[in-house]
Design an enzyme around this catalytic site. Structure first.
Site, PDB file in Angstrom:
ATOM      1  N   LYS A  65       0.849  -1.190   0.000  1.00  0.00           N
ATOM      2  CA  LYS A  65       0.000   0.000   0.000  1.00  0.00           C
ATOM      3  C   LYS A  65       0.884   1.240   0.000  1.00  0.00           C
ATOM      4  O   LYS A  65       1.746   1.406   0.872  1.00  0.00           O
ATOM      5  CB  LYS A  65      -0.932   0.025   1.222  1.00  0.00           C
ATOM      6  CG  LYS A  65      -1.892   1.231   1.189  1.00  0.00           C
ATOM      7  CD  LYS A  65      -2.996   1.140   2.226  1.00  0.00           C
ATOM      8  CE  LYS A  65      -2.522   1.513   3.606  1.00  0.00           C
ATOM      9  NZ  LYS A  65      -3.656   1.704   4.542  1.00  0.00           N
ATOM     10  N   ARG A 108     -10.654  -0.712   7.167  1.00  0.00           N
ATOM     11  CA  ARG A 108      -9.897  -1.478   8.154  1.00  0.00           C
ATOM     12  C   ARG A 108      -9.669  -0.687   9.428  1.00  0.00           C
ATOM     13  O   ARG A 108      -9.584  -1.257  10.513  1.00  0.00           O
ATOM     14  CB  ARG A 108      -8.607  -2.011   7.556  1.00  0.00           C
ATOM     15  CG  ARG A 108      -7.625  -0.977   7.007  1.00  0.00           C
ATOM     16  CD  ARG A 108      -6.662  -0.517   8.078  1.00  0.00           C
ATOM     17  NE  ARG A 108      -5.385  -0.185   7.502  1.00  0.00           N
ATOM     18  CZ  ARG A 108      -4.587   0.740   7.997  1.00  0.00           C
ATOM     19  NH1 ARG A 108      -4.964   1.466   9.035  1.00  0.00           N
ATOM     20  NH2 ARG A 108      -3.396   0.963   7.448  1.00  0.00           N
ATOM     21  N   ASP A 155     -17.100  16.271  16.940  1.00  0.00           N
ATOM     22  CA  ASP A 155     -16.023  16.808  16.129  1.00  0.00           C
ATOM     23  C   ASP A 155     -15.914  18.304  16.404  1.00  0.00           C
ATOM     24  O   ASP A 155     -16.910  18.941  16.779  1.00  0.00           O
ATOM     25  CB  ASP A 155     -16.310  16.564  14.631  1.00  0.00           C
ATOM     26  CG  ASP A 155     -15.100  16.808  13.754  1.00  0.00           C
ATOM     27  OD1 ASP A 155     -14.424  15.828  13.394  1.00  0.00           O
ATOM     28  OD2 ASP A 155     -14.821  17.977  13.415  1.00  0.00           O
ATOM     29  N   VAL A 156     -14.723  18.842  16.245  1.00  0.00           N
ATOM     30  CA  VAL A 156     -14.565  20.283  16.430  1.00  0.00           C
ATOM     31  C   VAL A 156     -15.438  21.057  15.447  1.00  0.00           C
ATOM     32  O   VAL A 156     -15.860  22.183  15.729  1.00  0.00           O
ATOM     33  CB  VAL A 156     -13.092  20.701  16.271  1.00  0.00           C
ATOM     34  CG1 VAL A 156     -12.250  20.175  17.414  1.00  0.00           C
ATOM     35  CG2 VAL A 156     -12.524  20.221  14.934  1.00  0.00           C
ATOM     36  N   ALA A 212      -3.149   8.720  16.190  1.00  0.00           N
ATOM     37  CA  ALA A 212      -1.707   8.964  16.305  1.00  0.00           C
ATOM     38  C   ALA A 212      -0.941   7.824  15.640  1.00  0.00           C
ATOM     39  O   ALA A 212      -0.430   6.921  16.294  1.00  0.00           O
ATOM     40  CB  ALA A 212      -1.310   9.104  17.767  1.00  0.00           C
ATOM     41  N   ASP A 213      -0.872   7.880  14.321  1.00  0.00           N
ATOM     42  CA  ASP A 213      -0.299   6.773  13.549  1.00  0.00           C
ATOM     43  C   ASP A 213       1.029   7.136  12.905  1.00  0.00           C
ATOM     44  O   ASP A 213       1.435   6.535  11.921  1.00  0.00           O
ATOM     45  CB  ASP A 213      -1.285   6.336  12.464  1.00  0.00           C
ATOM     46  CG  ASP A 213      -1.650   7.484  11.526  1.00  0.00           C
ATOM     47  OD1 ASP A 213      -1.306   8.642  11.842  1.00  0.00           O
ATOM     48  OD2 ASP A 213      -2.278   7.215  10.492  1.00  0.00           O
ATOM     49  N   LYS A 217       2.857  12.447  16.628  1.00  0.00           N
ATOM     50  CA  LYS A 217       1.432  12.511  16.908  1.00  0.00           C
ATOM     51  C   LYS A 217       1.120  11.886  18.268  1.00  0.00           C
ATOM     52  O   LYS A 217       1.812  10.963  18.709  1.00  0.00           O
ATOM     53  CB  LYS A 217       0.635  11.780  15.827  1.00  0.00           C
ATOM     54  CG  LYS A 217       0.715  12.408  14.440  1.00  0.00           C
ATOM     55  CD  LYS A 217      -0.160  11.631  13.469  1.00  0.00           C
ATOM     56  CE  LYS A 217      -0.196  12.274  12.097  1.00  0.00           C
ATOM     57  NZ  LYS A 217      -1.120  11.550  11.185  1.00  0.00           N
TER      58      LYS A 217
END
Length: 311
Positions: A65, A108, A155-156, A212-213, A217
């Site tokens: 990917k 996913r 959400d913001v 945080a990926d 982050k």
């Protein structure tokens, strides 16, 4: 002739429920050593974003990917996540399919968030909430709904949360604090600000941290990670690129204190031990999950009349 799956065709081919099943099987296969996954490669293009190359091998197939994360793109009318998934036959190296990476990633991500919540949350957990109503946050909320659970969104951008909630049959939370009070919490934010500060989670709660990926982050404070029971998708990846990284660097967590979700699923690691446990799942996104979704989509190529390309 190689089938090319658009985002819409992937969503038609793989329902959220099927995605949870496929991702669960991928975690199990990886934990048993049946599937393999070389490390994710980051190609930084900061401060705008980054590119990622994610390979995996399993079930007679290989996958790569090539995907992006550019958090500022929505303000320009562009998606945060875009790219391609390439699927090949592992017996002869021949390409089998090309898929839209954004749709695969969303499916996913939603599946992993909910799978972790169902595996690690209390058996009597009732309320669920998703913080962040972007593409992947919507996928998580949609997966909760598909599994028969009521979910609230925050959400913001309140208008975005309301739009998504109406589209998928969810509700909106009046405040972030209301959403964070749910039994099962999923955070899908850009990871630029801490969502869960020290002492913010109460006994019995579960949180799936999906935002945080990458390096730099974080969605949870190191002090909060240090006081809860911590799980991750893959130790090597999460300890270098996820919320865990800061806690490991600070000496607040070590390998012995973190279990992988796949090991919990196959019974080689303990999950929740009591109703008072606070459980946190740190997700950095695994190529094995992408492989699971790609294979599920490929199985329906003939039914969907997917377009083909010739190399």
């Amino acid at each position: 002739m190689i089938p090319f799956f658009t985002g819409a065709q992937i969503r038609e081919a793989v329902s959220p429920e099927r995605a949870v099943e496929a991702v669960r099987d991928a975690f199990v296969a990886y934990a048993r050593g049946e599937w393999t996954m070389p490390p994710k490669v980051y190609v930084p293009a900061y401060p705008a974003g980054d590119f990622r190359a994610m390979p995996a091998l399993g079930a007679g197939h290989a996958l790569l990917k090539w995907v992006t994360s550019f958090p500022g793109n929505p303000a320009k009318g562009l998606p945060t996540v875009t790219g391609l998934v390439l699927l090949s036959d592992a017996s002869n190296g021949m390409p089998k399919a090309v898929l839209d990476a954004g749709a695969v990633t969303a499916l996913r991500t939603g599946a992993a968030a909910v799978l972790a919540a169902e595996t690690l949350g209390r058996a009597d957990a009732e309320s669920a909430a998703v913080i962040g109503a972007g593409v992947n946050g919507e996928a998580a909320a949609r997966t909760f709904v598909a599994r028969g659970r009521d979910v609230v969104l925050w959400d913001v951008d309140r208008s975005r949360a309301e739009e998504v909630a109406e589209r998928i049959g969810a509700q909106t939370a009046a405040s972030r604090e209301e959403a964070l009070a749910a039994d099962l919490v999923v955070t899908v934010t850009p990871g630029r600000e801490i969502v869960l500060g020290e002492g913010s989670l109460r006994p019995g709660q579960h949180a799936s941290l999906m935002g945080a990926d990458g390096p730099g982050k974080a969605e949870i404070a190191v002090e909060e990670l240090a006081r809860v029971r911590v799980f991750c998708d893959d130790w090597e990846q999460a300890s270098h690129n996820g919320d865990l990284m800061l806690a490991v660097e600070a000496g607040a967590l070590s390998r012995d204190g973190v279990a992988q979700l796949g090991d919990v699923l196959i019974g080689t690691a303990d999950g929740r031990k009591s109703d008072r446990d606070i459980t946190v799942f740190d997700s950095t996104g695994l190529a094995i999950q992408d492989l699971a979704i790609a294979l599920a989509a490929l199985g329906r190529a003939d039914q969907l009349r997917v377009a083909t390309i010739e190399l």
